[in-house]
Design an enzyme around this catalytic site. Sequence first.
Site, PDB file in Angstrom:
ATOM      1  N   THR A  31       0.842  -1.196   0.000  1.00 54.98           N
ATOM      2  CA  THR A  31       0.000   0.000   0.000  1.00 54.98           C
ATOM      3  C   THR A  31       0.877   1.247   0.000  1.00 54.98           C
ATOM      4  O   THR A  31       1.790   1.362   0.815  1.00 54.98           O
ATOM      5  CB  THR A  31      -0.909   0.001   1.242  1.00 54.98           C
ATOM      6  OG1 THR A  31      -1.744  -1.158   1.193  1.00 54.98           O
ATOM      7  CG2 THR A  31      -1.777   1.250   1.295  1.00 54.98           C
ATOM      8  N   HIS A  82      -6.354 -11.377  -2.259  1.00 52.01           N
ATOM      9  CA  HIS A  82      -5.729 -11.094  -0.960  1.00 52.01           C
ATOM     10  C   HIS A  82      -6.550 -11.786   0.130  1.00 52.01           C
ATOM     11  O   HIS A  82      -7.574 -11.285   0.577  1.00 52.01           O
ATOM     12  CB  HIS A  82      -5.685  -9.592  -0.724  1.00 52.01           C
ATOM     13  CG  HIS A  82      -4.745  -9.170   0.371  1.00 52.01           C
ATOM     14  ND1 HIS A  82      -4.138 -10.067   1.219  1.00 52.01           N
ATOM     15  CD2 HIS A  82      -4.300  -7.943   0.741  1.00 52.01           C
ATOM     16  CE1 HIS A  82      -3.367  -9.400   2.079  1.00 52.01           C
ATOM     17  NE2 HIS A  82      -3.451  -8.111   1.800  1.00 52.01           N
ATOM     18  N   ASN A 123      -3.227 -11.522   5.974  1.00 54.28           N
ATOM     19  CA  ASN A 123      -2.920 -10.322   6.761  1.00 54.28           C
ATOM     20  C   ASN A 123      -4.099  -9.733   7.529  1.00 54.28           C
ATOM     21  O   ASN A 123      -4.169  -8.528   7.750  1.00 54.28           O
ATOM     22  CB  ASN A 123      -2.280  -9.254   5.859  1.00 54.28           C
ATOM     23  CG  ASN A 123      -0.999  -9.751   5.220  1.00 54.28           C
ATOM     24  OD1 ASN A 123      -0.583 -10.889   5.451  1.00 54.28           O
ATOM     25  ND2 ASN A 123      -0.365  -8.931   4.413  1.00 54.28           N
ATOM     26  N   TYR A 159      -7.280  -9.486   6.731  1.00 54.50           N
ATOM     27  CA  TYR A 159      -8.353  -8.828   5.985  1.00 54.50           C
ATOM     28  C   TYR A 159      -9.531  -9.787   5.761  1.00 54.50           C
ATOM     29  O   TYR A 159      -9.552 -10.885   6.298  1.00 54.50           O
ATOM     30  CB  TYR A 159      -7.792  -8.228   4.695  1.00 54.50           C
ATOM     31  CG  TYR A 159      -6.752  -7.176   5.006  1.00 54.50           C
ATOM     32  CD1 TYR A 159      -7.096  -6.022   5.722  1.00 54.50           C
ATOM     33  CD2 TYR A 159      -5.417  -7.345   4.652  1.00 54.50           C
ATOM     34  CE1 TYR A 159      -6.142  -5.063   6.052  1.00 54.50           C
ATOM     35  CE2 TYR A 159      -4.458  -6.390   4.979  1.00 54.50           C
ATOM     36  CZ  TYR A 159      -4.828  -5.258   5.686  1.00 54.50           C
ATOM     37  OH  TYR A 159      -3.887  -4.317   6.030  1.00 54.50           O
ATOM     38  N   ASN A 195      -1.486 -12.656  16.830  1.00 56.93           N
ATOM     39  CA  ASN A 195      -1.352 -11.472  17.680  1.00 56.93           C
ATOM     40  C   ASN A 195      -0.970 -10.243  16.844  1.00 56.93           C
ATOM     41  O   ASN A 195      -0.178  -9.406  17.264  1.00 56.93           O
ATOM     42  CB  ASN A 195      -0.308 -11.712  18.783  1.00 56.93           C
ATOM     43  CG  ASN A 195      -0.535 -10.789  19.972  1.00 56.93           C
ATOM     44  OD1 ASN A 195      -1.633 -10.294  20.182  1.00 56.93           O
ATOM     45  ND2 ASN A 195       0.523 -10.550  20.731  1.00 56.93           N
TER      46      ASN A 195
END
Length: 364
Positions: free
Chosen positions: A27, A176, A179, A181, A235
Amino acid sequence: MSKSILFQPYTLGNSVLNNRMVMAPMTRSRSNNEGNVPTALTAEYYAQRATAGLIVSEGTFVSTKAVGFINVPGIYSEAQTEGWKLVTNAVHEKGGTIFAQLWHTGRMSHPDLHNGELPHAPSALNPFAQAYTKDGFQDTVVPKEMTIEDIKQTVLDFKNGAKNAIAAGFDGVELHAANGYLLQQFFNGYSNHRTDEYGGSIENKSKILFEILDALKEVIDYSKVGVRLNPSLHNAQGMMLDEETIPTYEYIINKLNDYGLAYVHLTEPFTDVSEVPFAVTEVAKHFRPLYKGTLIINKGFNKETGMKVLEDGDADLVAYGVPFIANPDLVARYETDAPLNTPDPTTFYTDTVKGYTDYPALND
């Protein structure tokens, strides 16, 4: 002397990559315009880095509901699709290959990014993370639990994103599903408490991914589709590991063998999971025997460790992130053992040329 494996060509579906170095999706928040459209500046940035064997674009939102970050280009409107044509043309003129990463952030968002409405997620559970808004990083909130209709629409949004990506000239797309999302939120027991057909069992929790893949076949060949996964995310980004996490990814990756994809893109752990029950500490080594197709591995590699993971046979391609930000000619620098530019993290998410297209190449 034969070329190091890192710099050898590699056949990926219909494309022949010039080397095995992948520019990871990152990003950069430079689409600070009405409609979040990629610009000539975006095209210059990617063209500078076109010597990478494969570029995976920054995550690009498949709908307005998918947004979780300001100034990120989308791929749901006609104007965005036209903007991406500038990028793909510029990369192809330099002999590069580029896939579009299709992105939905789910609960990793904020009402300020949705005209005051709650972001969508599998369950109404706050990830206790932060989202980047016009007022900077803000704490996430309890999201809206998606209805079946919301889920079906999201599947269509990914399909539309893939259709637009091909129209824009991308060589393929990457889903994606990593991560923290939206898609990973469905996979994970800490973020998915549903009791319907999208929750409970491993098959149900991963169902949305395969529904998206099934929808994509109407608009794109599977040899042009990659999937990104982060099995040992713990975490971080609102994710926690449990006893079903790794079995879920083993199920997903085994099933992906049936699709004839361009690749699976895995990420090594973001955090130290050596003392965490249920974790896999070496993701590439664990999943390489399970996946029969092309495997990309990412997370903190340098030239030496990148060569080693390829030589060991644990992956076919290595994705580099931050090194490509500061070194548009990273491939040449690695090939000649030249010194690297130092990245400036304060400019990673700003909206100007500084820290974007102004890093010097060796021949500058």
